[in-house]
Design a protein around this motif. Structure first.
Motif, short mmCIF file in Angstrom:
data_model
loop_
_atom_site.label_atom_id
_atom_site.label_comp_id
_atom_site.label_asym_id
_atom_site.label_seq_id
_atom_site.Cartn_x
_atom_site.Cartn_y
_atom_site.Cartn_z
N PRO A 13 -8.43 98.41 35.40
CA PRO A 13 -7.40 99.15 36.00
C PRO A 13 -5.79 98.42 35.65
N SER A 16 -2.19 99.98 35.74
CA SER A 16 -2.29 101.18 36.24
C SER A 16 -1.18 101.78 37.17
N LYS A 19 -3.09 106.22 41.58
CA LYS A 19 -4.35 106.34 42.05
C LYS A 19 -4.83 107.91 42.27
N ILE A 21 -7.87 110.07 44.03
CA ILE A 21 -8.87 110.09 44.74
C ILE A 21 -9.76 111.50 44.66
N GLN A 28 -12.11 106.46 43.73
CA GLN A 28 -10.80 106.14 43.68
C GLN A 28 -10.71 105.82 41.91
N TYR A 29 -9.88 106.37 41.24
CA TYR A 29 -9.66 106.12 39.76
C TYR A 29 -8.19 105.47 39.72
N ASP A 30 -8.07 104.32 38.97
CA ASP A 30 -6.79 103.74 39.00
C ASP A 30 -6.34 104.14 37.59
N THR A 56 2.51 105.87 48.53
CA THR A 56 1.19 105.12 48.14
C THR A 56 0.69 105.53 46.84
N GLU A 58 -0.71 108.41 45.59
CA GLU A 58 -1.95 108.72 45.51
C GLU A 58 -1.91 110.25 45.08
#
Length: 246
Positions: A13, A16, A19, A21, A28-30, A56, A58
């Motif tokens: 990551p 990155s 994020k 989700i 979670q994927y970065d 955030t 996200e």
């Protein structure tokens, strides 16, 4: 995996800046905006809007299964897609639906192209000592039907590419056609019917040479098997019922 490849960034990551989700499990994927926004209209729009979750950074995708997103992320970072082992209709359709939602047209095209190639390979497999050859796609028509329940009509060309591999080989057996005719129309979507009819019509037309096709269209033609003349009767209007004698 090469150290400098883009795919290495998916498992590492570093650098990155977003994020993602995924699923109810909130896996979670970065990821990297510069990579995921290039091929996904959804991610491009989400990143332009400053992310759904504000500072955030996200993006939540609760309705996408992690297994499907894993294949999507791999595509975004490496461009590779393949069908391994026995194909699962449910998983393939889940991946296609998720790809459509995220607006990744390049992956949808790759899925249809790979599926068409796989169907072609299935048709070329031969039985061994009376044992039927094992197919990668066991029920291609069911797969197409499931895809048309989620795919938009704009994906017509991709789906036709797949249907064209099914009809010339299977010829749509009489039992299957009778079953389709007896099915409640409300249970069969029009997209599915249109794909089959269009491809089947083209298949039948390919049995005649150009000269015979002209005859067919002008109400007379030749049988593609015995070459005898065949008369086709055009109905200019609804059939007229004979008047009842009084």
């Amino acid at each position: 995996m090469e150290e400098g490849s883009l795919l290495s960034l998916l498992v590492n990551p570093r650098f990155s800046d977003v994020k993602v989700i995924v699923g109810e499990e909130r896996i979670q994927y970065d990821l990297h905006r510069a990579i995921i926004c290039l091929q996904s209209t959804f991610f491009e729009a989400a990143c332009k809007e400053g992310f759904i979750e504000g500072n955030t950074r996200e993006i939540n995708l609760p309705d996408i299964e992690p297994e499907a997103f894993e294949a999507i992320a791999t595509w975004l970072y490496s461009g590779g897609f393949s069908i391994k082992g026995k194909l699962s209709t449910d998983q393939f359709c889940e991946l296609y639906a998720a790809t459509d939602f995220l607006g990744i047209d390049s992956l949808k095209r790759a899925m249809m192209s790979t599926l068409a190639k796989t169907l072609q390979e299935d048709m070329q497999k031969k039985s061994s000592e009376g044992v039927p050859a094992e197919k990668t796609v066991e029920t291609p028509l069911s797969l197409i039907y499931s895809l048309t329940q989620t795919a938009p009509c704009s994906d017509w060309q991709g789906l036709r590419q797949v249907v064209d591999k099914i009809i010339p080989q299977n010829r749509l057996s009489g039992a299957w056609l009778r079953g389709l005719a007896e099915t409640d129309p409300a249970e069969i979507n029009g997209f599915f019917q249109a794909l089959l009819l269009d491809s089947y019509q083209e298949f039948i037309g390919s049995m005649f040479c150009g000269s015979c096709i002209k005859h067919v269209r002008s109400t007379t033609g030749k049988c593609h098997a015995c070459r005898k003349s065949v008369n086709y009767h055009k109905r200019e209007g609804p059939p007229q019922r004979p008047e009842k004698s009084t």
